[in-house]
Design a protein around this motif. Structure first.
Motif, short mmCIF file in Angstrom:
data_model
loop_
_atom_site.label_atom_id
_atom_site.label_comp_id
_atom_site.label_asym_id
_atom_site.label_seq_id
_atom_site.Cartn_x
_atom_site.Cartn_y
_atom_site.Cartn_z
N ILE A 177 24.11 -42.68 41.99
CA ILE A 177 23.40 -41.93 40.95
C ILE A 177 24.37 -41.42 39.89
N ASP A 178 25.51 -40.89 40.33
CA ASP A 178 26.51 -40.40 39.36
C ASP A 178 27.04 -41.54 38.49
N PHE A 180 25.41 -44.23 37.68
CA PHE A 180 24.33 -44.63 36.77
C PHE A 180 24.29 -43.72 35.54
#
Length: 232
Positions: A177-178, A180
């Motif tokens: 997620i980070d 992305f």
């Protein structure tokens, strides 16, 4: 009517073109013509005329192939030139190491001529500065993964093993997620600064995420901005 003194199967006459004597004279004439053509530098009958460069080229004798490995080493040494002394070899190695160290230092300093193809260009330099100026969760992935593995090996408890087995996928998900969001931010900033940029957003995002996942001291080229610096 038979002529006097002449036999029907006379083989010595020159009137019959198919007689063996006439054939022998023709063959001898052809051989003499081929020899004359060879002396003149032209190709004999039935073969293409060689080019002038091929005709003028002189090939020297070809050395026979070496029969043993010792003979092959000896021939390589002879072709390699004079044998260097120990001091000369040492000086050569030191010079080579010095040149390599200089090239690496220039690469680590970010000089474009010495960078790898993936790091060249103003766009990639800008992406590196953006990544190096912020604190990234991706930078904690390797230390956290190594710490979890060490705890799993050091503590044989079943409860601890289950907890760490569940924590590992959660850690990977957080890092993804980070990465992305970091890729989206980098692409937005690149589009604002470089209007004519044609590089794929996926490639730039992956480049930023891969650099952010490395420890700061291990990044190459070396970071050129401090943490918290404003990159425009």
């Amino acid at each position: 009517m038979k002529l006097l003194g002449r036999k029907k199967d006379d083989r010595g006459g020159s009137g019959d073109p198919k007689a063996p004597g006439a054939s022998g004279s023709t063959e001898s004439a052809d051989e003499s013509a081929a020899a004359a053509a060879a002396r003149a530098g032209t190709a004999p009958k039935g073969r293409p005329t060689p080019k002038r460069s091929e005709a003028s080229r002189k090939r020297g004798p070809v050395a026979p192939a070496p029969m043993t490995s010792a003979e092959a080493r000896k021939r390589r040494k002879e072709l390699g030139g004079p044998k260097l002394s120990r001091e000369e070899r040492k000086a050569q190695r030191l010079e080579r190491r010095t040149v390599m160290a200089e090239r690496r230092e220039k690469m680590m300093a970010g000089e474009d001529a010495y960078l790898l193809p993936r790091d060249k260009g103003p766009v990639r330099r800008y992406v590196r500065d953006v990544v190096d100026s912020r604190r990234n969760l991706l930078g904690l992935f390797m230390p956290a993964a190594l710490g979890l593995i060490f705890v799993m090996l050091a503590v044989p408890s079943v409860a601890v093993q289950q907890a760490l087995s569940a924590a590992m996928p959660a850690l990977i998900l957080i890092m993804v997620i980070d990465g992305f969001f970091l890729g989206r931010k980098v692409n937005k900033m690149v589009d604002e600064k470089f209007r004519g940029n044609t590089e794929s957003g996926w490639k730039l995002g992956f480049y930023a995420a891969s650099r952010a996942s490395q420890l700061r001291r291990m990044r190459a080229p070396r970071p050129q901005v401090e943490r918290g610096a404003r990159v425009v």
